[in-house]
Structures are given as structure tokens and as C-alpha cells.
Design an enzyme around this catalytic site. Structure first.
Site, PDB file in Angstrom:
ATOM      1  N   ALA A  70       0.861  -1.178   0.000  1.00  0.00           N
ATOM      2  CA  ALA A  70       0.000   0.000   0.000  1.00  0.00           C
ATOM      3  C   ALA A  70       0.901   1.232   0.000  1.00  0.00           C
ATOM      4  CB  ALA A  70      -0.882  -0.018   1.240  1.00  0.00           C
ATOM      5  N   GLU A 116      -0.689  -9.196  -1.084  1.00  0.00           N
ATOM      6  CA  GLU A 116      -2.111  -9.501  -0.842  1.00  0.00           C
ATOM      7  C   GLU A 116      -2.894  -9.466  -2.161  1.00  0.00           C
ATOM      8  OE1 GLU A 116      -2.463  -6.472   2.187  1.00  0.00           O
ATOM      9  OE2 GLU A 116      -2.650  -7.988   3.746  1.00  0.00           O
ATOM     10  N   GLU A 136       4.647  -5.207   6.766  1.00  0.00           N
ATOM     11  CA  GLU A 136       3.897  -4.168   7.501  1.00  0.00           C
ATOM     12  C   GLU A 136       4.408  -3.977   8.921  1.00  0.00           C
ATOM     13  OE1 GLU A 136       2.560  -6.638   5.718  1.00  0.00           O
ATOM     14  OE2 GLU A 136       0.938  -5.878   4.441  1.00  0.00           O
TER      15      GLU A 136
HETATM   16  N1  DAK Z   1       4.633   3.254  -0.540  1.00  0.00           N
HETATM   17  C1  DAK Z   1       5.084   4.436  -1.029  1.00  0.00           C
HETATM   18  N2  DAK Z   1       6.291   4.594  -1.609  1.00  0.00           N
HETATM   19  C2  DAK Z   1       7.091   3.515  -1.713  1.00  0.00           C
HETATM   20  C3  DAK Z   1       6.675   2.235  -1.229  1.00  0.00           C
HETATM   21  C4  DAK Z   1       5.382   2.127  -0.623  1.00  0.00           C
HETATM   22  N3  DAK Z   1       4.883   0.985  -0.147  1.00  0.00           N
HETATM   23  N4  DAK Z   1       7.678   1.378  -1.454  1.00  0.00           N
HETATM   24  C5  DAK Z   1       8.658   2.076  -2.077  1.00  0.00           C
HETATM   25  N5  DAK Z   1       8.300   3.352  -2.230  1.00  0.00           N
HETATM   26  C6  DAK Z   1       9.070   4.438  -2.849  1.00  0.00           C
HETATM   27  C7  DAK Z   1      10.252   4.850  -1.981  1.00  0.00           C
HETATM   28  O1  DAK Z   1       9.837   5.767  -0.991  1.00  0.00           O
HETATM   29  C8  DAK Z   1      11.181   5.463  -3.007  1.00  0.00           C
HETATM   30  O2  DAK Z   1      10.726   6.762  -3.295  1.00  0.00           O
HETATM   31  P1  DAK Z   1      11.793   7.977  -3.508  1.00  0.00           P
HETATM   32  O3  DAK Z   1      12.643   7.977  -2.289  1.00  0.00           O
HETATM   33  O4  DAK Z   1      12.547   7.577  -4.748  1.00  0.00           O
HETATM   34  O5  DAK Z   1      10.936   9.179  -3.688  1.00  0.00           O
HETATM   35  C9  DAK Z   1      10.945   4.588  -4.237  1.00  0.00           C
HETATM   36  O6  DAK Z   1       9.683   3.958  -4.045  1.00  0.00           O
HETATM   37  C10 DAK Z   1      11.999   3.515  -4.428  1.00  0.00           C
HETATM   38  O7  DAK Z   1      12.082   2.793  -3.211  1.00  0.00           O
HETATM   39  P2  DAK Z   1      13.472   2.537  -2.446  1.00  0.00           P
HETATM   40  O8  DAK Z   1      14.442   3.634  -2.708  1.00  0.00           O
HETATM   41  O9  DAK Z   1      13.141   2.232  -1.036  1.00  0.00           O
HETATM   42  O10 DAK Z   1      13.982   1.223  -3.234  1.00  0.00           O
HETATM   43  P3  DAK Z   1      14.908   0.069  -2.678  1.00  0.00           P
HETATM   44  O11 DAK Z   1      15.194  -0.794  -3.863  1.00  0.00           O
HETATM   45  O12 DAK Z   1      16.052   0.613  -1.882  1.00  0.00           O
HETATM   46  O13 DAK Z   1      14.004  -0.755  -1.641  1.00  0.00           O
HETATM   47  C11 DAK Z   1      11.948  -1.863  -0.943  1.00  0.00           C
HETATM   48  C12 DAK Z   1      12.881  -1.456  -2.114  1.00  0.00           C
HETATM   49  C13 DAK Z   1      10.705  -2.516  -1.546  1.00  0.00           C
HETATM   50  C14 DAK Z   1      12.668  -2.891  -0.081  1.00  0.00           C
HETATM   51  C15 DAK Z   1      11.598  -0.624  -0.092  1.00  0.00           C
HETATM   52  O14 DAK Z   1      11.140   0.392  -0.972  1.00  0.00           O
HETATM   53  C16 DAK Z   1      10.526  -0.890   0.929  1.00  0.00           C
HETATM   54  O15 DAK Z   1      10.802  -1.461   1.975  1.00  0.00           O
HETATM   55  N6  DAK Z   1       9.311  -0.423   0.642  1.00  0.00           N
HETATM   56  C17 DAK Z   1       8.196  -0.466   1.598  1.00  0.00           C
HETATM   57  C18 DAK Z   1       7.616  -1.836   1.651  1.00  0.00           C
HETATM   58  C19 DAK Z   1       6.471  -1.912   2.666  1.00  0.00           C
HETATM   59  O16 DAK Z   1       6.666  -1.635   3.852  1.00  0.00           O
HETATM   60  N7  DAK Z   1       5.303  -2.327   2.199  1.00  0.00           N
HETATM   61  C20 DAK Z   1       4.127  -2.502   3.076  1.00  0.00           C
HETATM   62  C21 DAK Z   1       3.310  -1.241   3.077  1.00  0.00           C
HETATM   63  S1  DAK Z   1       1.891  -1.368   4.147  1.00  0.00           S
HETATM   64  C22 DAK Z   1      -5.811  -2.453   3.456  1.00  0.00           C
HETATM   65  C23 DAK Z   1      -5.285  -3.061   2.344  1.00  0.00           C
HETATM   66  C24 DAK Z   1      -3.900  -3.211   2.237  1.00  0.00           C
HETATM   67  C25 DAK Z   1      -3.033  -2.744   3.196  1.00  0.00           C
HETATM   68  C26 DAK Z   1      -3.569  -2.125   4.302  1.00  0.00           C
HETATM   69  C27 DAK Z   1      -4.960  -1.990   4.436  1.00  0.00           C
HETATM   70  N8  DAK Z   1      -7.245  -2.287   3.642  1.00  0.00           N
HETATM   71  C28 DAK Z   1      -8.152  -2.819   2.641  1.00  0.00           C
HETATM   72  C29 DAK Z   1      -7.779  -1.718   4.804  1.00  0.00           C
HETATM   73  C30 DAK Z   1      -1.600  -2.919   3.028  1.00  0.00           C
HETATM   74  C31 DAK Z   1      -0.645  -2.290   3.772  1.00  0.00           C
HETATM   75  C32 DAK Z   1       0.743  -2.268   3.247  1.00  0.00           C
HETATM   76  O17 DAK Z   1       1.078  -2.804   2.233  1.00  0.00           O
END
Ligand code: DAK
Length: 262
Positions: A70, A116, A136
Site C-alpha cells: 500500500a 495480498e 507491515e
Molecule cells: N509506498 C510508497 N512509496 C514507496 C513504497 C510504498 N509501499 N515502497 C517504495 N516506495 C518508494 C520509496 O519511498 C522510493 O521513493 P523515492 O525515495 O525515490 O521518492 C521509491 O519507491 C523507491 O524505493 P526505495 O528507494 O526504497 O527502493 P529500494 O530498492 O532501496 O528498496 C523496498 C525497495 C521494496 C525494499 C523498499 O522500498 C521498501 O521497503 N518499501 C516499503 C515496503 C512496505 O513496507 N510495504 C508494506 C506497506 S503497508 C488495506 C489493504 C492493504 C493494506 C492495508 C490496508 N485495507 C483494505 C484496509 C496494506 C498495507 C501495506 O502494504
């Protein structure tokens, strides 16, 4: 159907083969992070494909990411009430109600809401360098669209707990070995392989593919007895269809079937 009638900002749509639709997530700068608009566009495209008689859809991202979850930027300041009122829950329900098979073709990161989304498809074909996970916990929240439920059904309690609680990623080879992924292919051939599979399914009797999808989906929500009953009813139902006669006759006459979806 020559092309989809709506224009989208965050996804690309195409019809790579007859009766096969493709949706490509297109927010490369944020690794295809899923905000509400993107999810909404995916569902609108799927519904349009479904209404137009498309038989199979390939849902994919790019080489770097299927989707990294997300959109954290869109969520960071959200209150509980924002989350409850958000359209996403209804959009996910609509996604789960799509009746045609959806293949998730996954390269790169497939994390959080991205995983998901892939798990909510009918099956996943993964490129060999894909990385899966429910990270998450690393940002002090929890999976919100099936991570604790579908991952547990696929991986079992112990592994699902390990990956949801540590936030670590696992490889495509592990995902395949553990049953999350149906097929693993060289990353560069992912789309080609997904098309071969989609073409195979698109050639089957369309109503039978829908009934099978319905049965397998029901297995998640019903007792074995109820699921068996539904499956049996659907099996009987195929005998009211012309395609069943065509399929069985084609087999006996050693020829290719010509299905009409009737
Ligand atoms: N959201 C927003 N931006 C993101 C992102 C994300 N999930 N993942 C990556 N980006 C952005 C980064 O901020 C970065 O932006 P800039 O700095 O260039 O502006 C760009 O994408 C490139 O990312 P990185 O520089 O971090 O790239 P790396 O290769 O170094 O690392 C990575 C890749 C995938 C390991 C890292 O980006 C990372 O850890 N990303 C976050 C992953 C994460 O935590 N995902 C879970 C998010 S929470 C619901 C339905 C669904 C959900 C909730 C509720 N309902 C129906 C109620 C789901 C929740 C989630 O998924």
C-alpha cells in the site's frame, strides 16, 4: 473488444491475445505502491474486461516490482476514521467478486498489499528473482487485505507467522516450494509464459472456468461438506451447457472443441 473504454492514470491496459486482457501497474517511481485510486482503476478495468467477455486477465507490474505494498505516503497521516471510511475495503470486495480467472505475473518486489493483491488473484506465476513478504510490521502496522489469512493458508501457521512477525522477505524459489506460487520461470520470460498460460485457459469452456474459480474460492470460506456440495452442483450444471456436449464430443471425435460460452 478492441480496447478498453476508460482511460487510467496508474495502470496500463492491453489485449495481448484474443480473449486475454492485461493490466500493468504503472507507478514505477514508487515501486507500484497501491493507493486507493490505483486499486480502483484495477477493479474498473477488470469489470470492464469481464463485461466485454474477456476470459482471462494477466495482472502484472514491471521488472523491479509487482507492487511494494500500500502507498505509505498516502497512509502516513491517516486516522482510524480515514481508514474505515476509505473506499479500499469496498474495492477489495469487488476485486474478490470478479468471476474470470486473474493470473498474477510477478517480477521484483511483491510486498504487503502487493502480495495480498497477488494472493487474491487465482494463481501466481513468478519470475525467479521475485521477492515476497508482508513487511507491515516494519512500519508498525499489520497486513490489512489478507496477509494474515491467505498467506497462512498457503504457507501454514509457522511460516506465515515467521514472515508476518519478522517482516523478512522470501524468494521466488521458496514461494514456489511452499505452494504460494504455481509456477516459477526465468524473470525475462515472465510475460511470455503468462501469456502461454492465459491462452491455454482462454481456450477452455468459459463457463467451466468460472465455475471452477467459484468452487476454489468457496473452499476458503466453507466447510468441506458445503464446498463439496457446491462443487457437485456446479458439475451437474455443466450438463445444461452446450459447451459440455461440445467438449466431450470433441474428445471422442479426436478434434479441437469449439466453445461458445453457452
Ligand atoms: N509506498 C510508497 N512509496 C514507496 C513504497 C510504498 N509501499 N515502497 C517504495 N516506495 C518508494 C520509496 O519511498 C522510493 O521513493 P523515492 O525515495 O525515490 O521518492 C521509491 O519507491 C523507491 O524505493 P526505495 O528507494 O526504497 O527502493 P529500494 O530498492 O532501496 O528498496 C523496498 C525497495 C521494496 C525494499 C523498499 O522500498 C521498501 O521497503 N518499501 C516499503 C515496503 C512496505 O513496507 N510495504 C508494506 C506497506 S503497508 C488495506 C489493504 C492493504 C493494506 C492495508 C490496508 N485495507 C483494505 C484496509 C496494506 C498495507 C501495506 O502494504
Amino acid at each position: 473488444m478492441s480496447k478498453i473504454n476508460k482511460t487510467f492514470e496508474n495502470i496500463l491496459t492491453s489485449l495481448p491475445l484474443e480473449s486475454v486482457g492485461m493490466i500493468q501497474l504503472n507507478r514505477p517511481k514508487v515501486l507500484n505502491a497501491l493507493d486507493t485510486q490505483t486499486l480502483h482503476e484495477i477493479v474498473l478495468a477488470l469489470e470492464e474486461y469481464e463485461n466485454a467477455g474477456i476470459r482471462v486477465v494477466i495482472l502484472t507490474g514491471n521488472d523491479k516490482a509487482f507492487a511494494a505494498g500500500a502507498d505509505i505516503k498516502a497512509m502516513v497521516e491517516a486516522k482510524v476514521s480515514d481508514q474505515i471510511n476509505d473506499l479500499r475495503e469496498r474495492i477489495w470486495k469487488r476485486f474478490n467478486g470478479i468471476s474470470i480467472p486473474i493470473i498474477a505475473a510477478v517480477n521484483g518486489f511483491c510486498l504487503g498489499g502487493g502480495n495480498e493483491l497477488a494472493m487474491a488473484c487465482d494463481f501466481i506465476i513468478a519470475g525467479d528473482s521475485a521477492r515476497f513478504g508482508q513487511p507491515e510490521i516494519n512500519i508498525a502496522t499489520t497486513p490489512g487485505a489478507g496477509g494474515t489469512q491467505r498467506l497462512t493458508r498457503a504457507l501454514g501457521k509457522s511460516r506465515a507467522s515467521y514472515y508476518c512477525l519478522t517482516g523478512e522477505m522470501f524468494s521466488a524459489a521458496e514461494a514456489y516450494e511452499w505452494g504460494l506460487v504455481a509456477k516459477i520461470v526465468p524473470a525475462r520470460t515472465l510475460i511470455q509464459e503468462a501469456k502461454v498460460t492465459a491462452k491455454k485457459i482462454a481456450a477452455k469452456a468459459p463457463l467451466s472456468t468460472r465455475l471452477i474459480k467459484e468452487g476454489i474460492t468457496a473452499s476458503f470460506n466453507s466447510t468441506l461438506e458445503d464446498g463439496l456440495k457446491l462443487e457437485r452442483r456446479n458439475f451437474y450444471l455443466t450438463f445444461a451447457l452446450e459447451d459440455q456436449k461440445e467438449g466431450m464430443n470433441a474428445f471422442l471425435e479426436k478434434r479441437e472443441p469449439n466453445y461458445k460460452g453457452e
